[in-house]
Design a protein around this motif. Structure first.
Motif, PDB file in Angstrom:
ATOM      1  N   GLY A 271     -47.575   1.170   7.196  1.00  0.00           N
ATOM      2  CA  GLY A 271     -48.827   1.023   7.469  1.00  0.00           C
ATOM      3  C   GLY A 271     -49.790   1.890   7.702  1.00  0.00           C
ATOM      4  O   GLY A 271     -50.946   1.582   8.721  1.00  0.00           O
ATOM      5  N   ASP A 272     -49.973   3.577   8.098  1.00  0.00           N
ATOM      6  CA  ASP A 272     -50.672   4.132   8.807  1.00  0.00           C
ATOM      7  C   ASP A 272     -52.183   3.909   7.042  1.00  0.00           C
ATOM      8  O   ASP A 272     -52.150   4.393   6.393  1.00  0.00           O
ATOM      9  N   GLN A 273     -53.197   3.349   7.745  1.00  0.00           N
ATOM     10  CA  GLN A 273     -54.177   2.646   7.793  1.00  0.00           C
ATOM     11  C   GLN A 273     -54.833   4.631   7.185  1.00  0.00           C
ATOM     12  O   GLN A 273     -55.667   4.804   5.596  1.00  0.00           O
ATOM     13  N   ALA A 274     -55.495   5.030   7.497  1.00  0.00           N
ATOM     14  CA  ALA A 274     -55.680   6.513   7.492  1.00  0.00           C
ATOM     15  C   ALA A 274     -55.201   7.353   6.161  1.00  0.00           C
ATOM     16  O   ALA A 274     -55.941   7.901   5.207  1.00  0.00           O
ATOM     17  N   ARG A 275     -53.991   7.561   5.924  1.00  0.00           N
ATOM     18  CA  ARG A 275     -53.280   7.847   5.436  1.00  0.00           C
ATOM     19  C   ARG A 275     -53.260   7.243   3.360  1.00  0.00           C
ATOM     20  O   ARG A 275     -53.355   7.621   3.117  1.00  0.00           O
ATOM     21  N   ALA A 276     -52.852   5.939   4.240  1.00  0.00           N
ATOM     22  CA  ALA A 276     -53.212   4.961   2.485  1.00  0.00           C
ATOM     23  C   ALA A 276     -54.439   5.456   1.899  1.00  0.00           C
ATOM     24  O   ALA A 276     -54.427   4.952   0.841  1.00  0.00           O
ATOM     25  N   VAL A 277     -55.912   5.044   2.872  1.00  0.00           N
ATOM     26  CA  VAL A 277     -56.811   5.414   2.414  1.00  0.00           C
ATOM     27  C   VAL A 277     -56.922   6.461   1.064  1.00  0.00           C
ATOM     28  O   VAL A 277     -57.804   6.583   0.300  1.00  0.00           O
ATOM     29  N   ALA A 278     -56.760   8.664   2.323  1.00  0.00           N
ATOM     30  CA  ALA A 278     -56.546   8.816   1.320  1.00  0.00           C
ATOM     31  C   ALA A 278     -55.471   9.178   0.350  1.00  0.00           C
ATOM     32  O   ALA A 278     -56.216   9.660  -0.910  1.00  0.00           O
ATOM     33  N   GLY A 279     -54.546   8.063  -0.010  1.00  0.00           N
ATOM     34  CA  GLY A 279     -53.862   8.354  -0.918  1.00  0.00           C
ATOM     35  C   GLY A 279     -54.599   7.715  -1.994  1.00  0.00           C
ATOM     36  O   GLY A 279     -54.753   7.462  -3.127  1.00  0.00           O
ATOM     37  N   TYR A 280     -55.522   6.565  -1.744  1.00  0.00           N
ATOM     38  CA  TYR A 280     -56.281   5.618  -2.142  1.00  0.00           C
ATOM     39  C   TYR A 280     -57.375   6.614  -3.165  1.00  0.00           C
ATOM     40  O   TYR A 280     -57.670   6.044  -4.474  1.00  0.00           O
ATOM     41  N   TYR A 281     -57.997   7.719  -2.298  1.00  0.00           N
ATOM     42  CA  TYR A 281     -59.120   8.535  -3.047  1.00  0.00           C
ATOM     43  C   TYR A 281     -58.310   9.614  -3.821  1.00  0.00           C
ATOM     44  O   TYR A 281     -58.349   9.975  -5.235  1.00  0.00           O
TER      45      TYR A 281
END
Length: 313
Positions: A271-281
């Motif tokens: 649920g770590d949004q910042a890390r998930a967004v980093a992974g998306y990019y």
């Protein structure tokens, strides 16, 4: 060749519309065109056209993709700098623009194939199997790699030797998802996200950051559509996350694929949004093994700043 006369006629027609109507023109990128040349042909700044399309000012447009060309007023408004008449002099002035996120970083690993490149050679340079490179980009591993083809190289892989040579006109390979000349609203992205248990404002912020909600967008790294989904990611989502078949030409299903993948990243990161967004990019494997790159941190900051526009923190 630039189709400036056509653009001029289109813009003249657009200028005759009522002020309350949207007068933008959908422009299909022709050979040799850049975001700068399209903006200049329409008496606009590159930054205003970039902001109107939700991309960075140094974004590399792809042959055959669609760029929304705003009127001067629309371009100024989306930049937060619409002219305002002074009550004392009647002279139009521009207020200081409202704070906006920094320019979007360019997609990672984008490469335009040069004459003489082969898929196996690019894969060997990147240190990955040819089949993996082909799957990532929706290419036939045994097929001929056409010069100009836009491909995604693995994040952090060394630049091919031929990258120093001038790039030919970009070519978008036939693969899913298919870029189509359509757009979605932020409400559509939010609705699809909520239906799949993904934070609505986060999905909308990513959709705006990636494409400005434009399903015709193709990046310099071969990502496609509203959520800039790679062909390999599209296939993986179809096989592992989608409960019903996804339509490769549907803007809504492009959003759905991106949302499902974002939900997967959120689960992977607890649920770590910042890390998930980093992974998306950047790719979650790369973030885990190498840490977020500087461009990744900028991308995450942009998305977090955009969330407030779509009802988030």
């Amino acid at each position: 060749m630039r189709r400036i006369p056509i653009l001029a006629v289109a813009c003249a027609a657009a200028a005759s519309l009522p002020a309350t109507a949207r007068a933008e023109v959908a422009h299909t990128v022709a050979p040799g065109e850049t975001l700068w040349s399209i903006a200049a042909a329409n008496n606009l700044t590159t930054s205003s056209v970039a902001a109107y399309n939700g991309v960075s000012a140094d974004h590399q447009v792809v042959l055959g993709s669609t760029v929304r060309v705003p009127t001067v007023a629309e371009g100024a408004a989306v930049s937060g700098a619409a002219p305002v008449a002074s009550p004392s002099t009647g002279t139009a002035t521009r207020p200081a623009p409202a704070p906006t996120p920094a320019a979007a970083p360019a997609p990672m690993g984008g490469y335009t194939v040069r004459p003489g490149d082969t898929l196996s050679g690019l894969a060997a340079t990147a240190g990955v199997p040819t089949a993996q490179m082909a799957a990532m980009n929706g290419l036939d591993p045994a097929g001929v790699l056409v010069a100009g083809t836009v491909v995604k190289l693995p994040t952090g892989s060394p630049a091919p030797v031929r990258s120093a040579e001038p790039a030919p006109a970009p070519v978008v390979a036939a693969a899913s998802p298919v870029p189509t000349a359509s757009r979605v609203s932020s409400d559509t992205v939010r609705s699809i996200a909520a239906a799949n248990g993904v934070p609505a404002s986060l999905a909308a912020a990513i959709g705006y950051q990636e494409s400005g909600f434009n399903n015709g967008m193709v990046s310099s790294a071969n990502a496609r559509g509203v959520m800039q989904v790679m062909p390999g990611t599209w296939d993986w989502v179809q096989r592992n996350l989608a409960t019903t078949p996804l339509n490769a030409a549907s803007a809504d299903d492009n959003v759905r694929a991106g949302v499902l993948y974002l939900g997967h990243l959120l689960r992977q990161t607890g649920g770590d949004q910042a890390r998930a967004v980093a992974g998306y990019y950047q790719g979650l494997g790369s973030v885990t093994s190498r840490g977020p790159f500087e461009d990744t941190n900028r991308y995450v900051a942009n998305v977090q700043a955009l969330q407030g526009r779509f009802g988030g923190p």
